[in-house]
Design a protein around this motif. Structure first.
Motif, PDB file in Angstrom:
ATOM      1  N   SER A 190       0.828  -1.215   0.000  1.00 33.29           N
ATOM      2  CA  SER A 190       0.000   0.000   0.000  1.00 33.29           C
ATOM      3  C   SER A 190       0.857   1.257   0.000  1.00 33.29           C
ATOM      4  N   ILE A 191       1.917   1.251   0.815  1.00 35.10           N
ATOM      5  CA  ILE A 191       2.769   2.445   0.896  1.00 35.10           C
ATOM      6  C   ILE A 191       3.576   2.618  -0.387  1.00 35.10           C
ATOM      7  N   ASP A 192       4.097   1.517  -0.935  1.00 39.17           N
ATOM      8  CA  ASP A 192       4.808   1.603  -2.213  1.00 39.17           C
ATOM      9  C   ASP A 192       3.884   2.147  -3.298  1.00 39.17           C
ATOM     10  N   SER A 193       2.659   1.643  -3.325  1.00 42.92           N
ATOM     11  CA  SER A 193       1.697   2.115  -4.329  1.00 42.92           C
ATOM     12  C   SER A 193       1.384   3.588  -4.141  1.00 42.92           C
ATOM     13  N   ALA A 194       1.287   4.022  -2.887  1.00 40.81           N
ATOM     14  CA  ALA A 194       1.027   5.432  -2.616  1.00 40.81           C
ATOM     15  C   ALA A 194       2.126   6.308  -3.191  1.00 40.81           C
ATOM     16  N   LYS A 195       3.364   5.860  -3.060  1.00 39.08           N
ATOM     17  CA  LYS A 195       4.486   6.625  -3.614  1.00 39.08           C
ATOM     18  C   LYS A 195       4.379   6.722  -5.131  1.00 39.08           C
ATOM     19  N   ALA A 196       4.092   5.592  -5.774  1.00 41.85           N
ATOM     20  CA  ALA A 196       3.997   5.579  -7.232  1.00 41.85           C
ATOM     21  C   ALA A 196       2.804   6.406  -7.707  1.00 41.85           C
ATOM     22  N   ILE A 197       1.685   6.313  -6.998  1.00 39.56           N
ATOM     23  CA  ILE A 197       0.510   7.115  -7.339  1.00 39.56           C
ATOM     24  C   ILE A 197       0.820   8.600  -7.181  1.00 39.56           C
ATOM     25  N   ALA A 198       1.590   8.940  -6.146  1.00 44.17           N
ATOM     26  CA  ALA A 198       1.972  10.343  -5.936  1.00 44.17           C
ATOM     27  C   ALA A 198       2.777  10.883  -7.107  1.00 44.17           C
ATOM     28  N   VAL A 199       3.639  10.033  -7.677  1.00 45.37           N
ATOM     29  CA  VAL A 199       4.432  10.442  -8.844  1.00 45.37           C
ATOM     30  C   VAL A 199       3.536  10.673 -10.052  1.00 45.37           C
ATOM     31  N   MET A 200       2.638   9.719 -10.300  1.00 39.77           N
ATOM     32  CA  MET A 200       1.830   9.797 -11.513  1.00 39.77           C
ATOM     33  C   MET A 200       0.662  10.764 -11.392  1.00 39.77           C
ATOM     34  N   SER A 201       0.374  11.236 -10.191  1.00 40.92           N
ATOM     35  CA  SER A 201      -0.674  12.248 -10.022  1.00 40.92           C
ATOM     36  C   SER A 201      -0.256  13.599 -10.582  1.00 40.92           C
ATOM     37  N   THR A 202       1.047  13.798 -10.759  1.00 44.67           N
ATOM     38  CA  THR A 202       1.549  15.096 -11.223  1.00 44.67           C
ATOM     39  C   THR A 202       2.356  15.003 -12.516  1.00 44.67           C
ATOM     40  N   ASN A 203       2.433  13.798 -13.082  1.00 39.22           N
ATOM     41  CA  ASN A 203       3.251  13.617 -14.284  1.00 39.22           C
ATOM     42  C   ASN A 203       2.479  12.898 -15.384  1.00 39.22           C
ATOM     43  N   GLU A 204       2.908  13.116 -16.610  1.00 36.43           N
ATOM     44  CA  GLU A 204       2.233  12.532 -17.764  1.00 36.43           C
ATOM     45  C   GLU A 204       2.765  11.146 -18.075  1.00 36.43           C
ATOM     46  N   GLY A 205       2.043  10.464 -18.979  1.00 37.84           N
ATOM     47  CA  GLY A 205       2.495   9.165 -19.451  1.00 37.84           C
ATOM     48  C   GLY A 205       2.130   8.035 -18.516  1.00 37.84           C
ATOM     49  N   ASP A 206       2.912   6.961 -18.618  1.00 40.37           N
ATOM     50  CA  ASP A 206       2.700   5.761 -17.816  1.00 40.37           C
ATOM     51  C   ASP A 206       3.808   5.651 -16.775  1.00 40.37           C
ATOM     52  N   PHE A 207       3.488   5.086 -15.618  1.00 46.09           N
ATOM     53  CA  PHE A 207       4.498   4.936 -14.574  1.00 46.09           C
ATOM     54  C   PHE A 207       5.731   4.214 -15.107  1.00 46.09           C
ATOM     55  N   TRP A 208       5.515   3.245 -15.991  1.00 48.27           N
ATOM     56  CA  TRP A 208       6.649   2.450 -16.497  1.00 48.27           C
ATOM     57  C   TRP A 208       7.605   3.282 -17.357  1.00 48.27           C
ATOM     58  N   ASP A 209       7.157   4.449 -17.806  1.00 50.02           N
ATOM     59  CA  ASP A 209       8.049   5.334 -18.559  1.00 50.02           C
ATOM     60  C   ASP A 209       9.233   5.775 -17.702  1.00 50.02           C
ATOM     61  N   TYR A 210       9.044   5.793 -16.398  1.00 51.23           N
ATOM     62  CA  TYR A 210      10.070   6.317 -15.492  1.00 51.23           C
ATOM     63  C   TYR A 210      10.908   5.214 -14.841  1.00 51.23           C
ATOM     64  N   ILE A 211      10.612   3.970 -15.193  1.00 52.85           N
ATOM     65  CA  ILE A 211      11.342   2.831 -14.641  1.00 52.85           C
ATOM     66  C   ILE A 211      12.629   2.604 -15.414  1.00 52.85           C
ATOM     67  N   SER A 212      13.722   2.407 -14.696  1.00 46.27           N
ATOM     68  CA  SER A 212      14.989   2.026 -15.323  1.00 46.27           C
ATOM     69  C   SER A 212      15.147   0.516 -15.156  1.00 46.27           C
TER      70      SER A 212
END
Length: 389
Positions: A99-121
């Motif tokens: 839940s906490i990990d998801s909250a962090k990822a949701i926080a990123v994508m709430s303010t950024n465009e595209g897909d979360f996987w775009d930011y994964i290395s």
């Protein structure tokens, strides 16, 4: 004696600390509370408590309750859309690491465009830079397993490709975390063990990591000591608040290890296992491979003194042989009733072990680069084979 240190999270630690949350300055007036798809967060009254604290602080709350035990990219994106629709100012992760990990990822994508996987290395990720700061994050942990309340990391699975990869940077540290052992009294015995070993391995991996330093070593050894001396008691008697408290502190310190050192390839291997089989609890997978994994380093004399020191803080005070760490590890697993876990019970077959080994390096190959001794593809596969039951 050189190190970089940055842990900007304010932590409220101790019994009853959740009841004081309303006194803290909130980072906004609207909060998205992220919880799991299970029933326990509501049934145990934890969601109600958090909402009461938020309302007392003048914060309007919205709940996103779809998170799986191995969280997926699809739910991150869905949660981010929901947060934008409700115009949330910050995100609260309530529950375990998922839940906490998801909250962090949701926080990123709430303010950024595209897909979360775009930011994964790593893997099929594009490795793009995050342009906009994520929403502030508050972490309220109800388990003692990942230490995510004290580190910036989030681990998410791209369900279409079976890629389970970590992500994080300085902006994904929680601004505030609550670690209240009273919220952990309801965790079942098996999950208590799996989560406790996850925290333990964050610390052992961080201690022998090539990036380890004087600060991470301090956190690592104390976390290993606290967890190894108290986990079996917490497993046997979940209502023992003293044992819960010690394991919780060990877990939070393990998060600080993750912030100052980090994981090595043990986590890469297990992430591949649970990417292919999401029903496998992360900590259980780590337990399954741990004996063979650490024996490989001991047999090849990688950082002998560090293994001896870990054995000592785990209770073998007169340890002089690195293999005594492995012995202490097995003894702790036996005491916690998890020494007989089988990969086959979770649907893992011998035939897919080569694919798991390949996936481990493809998705999180960076962790192999900080191992105290090189772990080849052949060695990785051999560890899996030795661990298979």
């Amino acid at each position: 004696m050189e190190f970089d240190y940055f842990i900007p999270t304010k932590i409220l630690f101790g019994r009853g600390k959740l009841d004081q949350l309303y006194k803290e300055k909130m980072p906004g007036k609207k909060a998205l509370i992220v919880i799991s798809a299970g029933k326990s967060t509501r049934a145990n009254g934890y969601l109600q408590k958090v909402e009461e604290q938020m309302h007392k602080a003048g914060v309007e709350t919205f709940v996103f309750d779809k998170i799986l035990s191995n969280p997926i990219n699809g739910h991150v994106m869905e949660g981010a859309v929901f947060a934008r629709e409700k115009k949330c100012d910050f995100v609260v992760g309530l529950g375990g690491g998922s839940s906490i990990d998801s909250a962090k990822a949701i926080a990123v994508m709430s303010t950024n465009e595209g897909d979360f996987w775009d930011y994964i290395s790593g893997g099929s990720g594009k490795g793009l830079q995050v342009k906009n700061d994520p929403l502030p994050i508050i972490a309220i942990t109800t388990t003692a397993g990942t230490g995510t309340e004290a580190d910036p990391w989030t681990v998410i699975t791209k369900e279409e490709t079976n890629e389970k990869i970590g992500f994080g940077y300085e902006k994904t540290f929680p601004v505030l975390s609550v670690v209240d052992p009273e919220l952990m009294l309801t965790v079942p015995a098996d999950l208590t063990a799996y989560q406790g070993f996850d925290a333990l391995f964050h610390s052992t991996e961080g201690y022998i990591n090539n990036t380890a330093n004087v600060m991470s070593d301090i956190y690592s050894l104390k976390a290993i000591e606290l967890i190894s001396k108290n986990l079996a008691t917490a497993v046997r008697d979940g209502k023992n608040i003293g044992a819960r408290e010690c394991v919780a502190l060990g877990n939070t310190l393990a998060g600080m290890v993750e912030s100052t050192s980090g994981c090595i390839s043990e986590h890469s291997i297990e992430h591949a296992m649970s990417a292919f089989h999401p029903n496998l609890p992360h900590g259980a997978g780590l337990i399954m491979i741990s004996k063979a994994y650490y024996s490989n380093f001991v047999e090849n004399h990688a950082c002998d003194e560090k293994f001896i020191e870990m054995a000592r803080v785990m209770g073998k005070s007169n340890a002089s042989n690195p293999m005594e760490f492995v012995e202490a590890l097995v003894e702790l697993q036996e005491a916690c009733g998890v020494s007989e876990l089988k990969m086959s019970d979770y649907g893992i077959t011998k035939e897919e072990l080569p694919d798991i080994a390949k996936n481990a390096r493809h998705t999180m190959g960076g962790l192999f680069e900080v191992d105290p001794l090189p772990v080849s593809d052949e060695t990785c596969l051999e560890i899996l084979k030795q661990s298979y039951r």
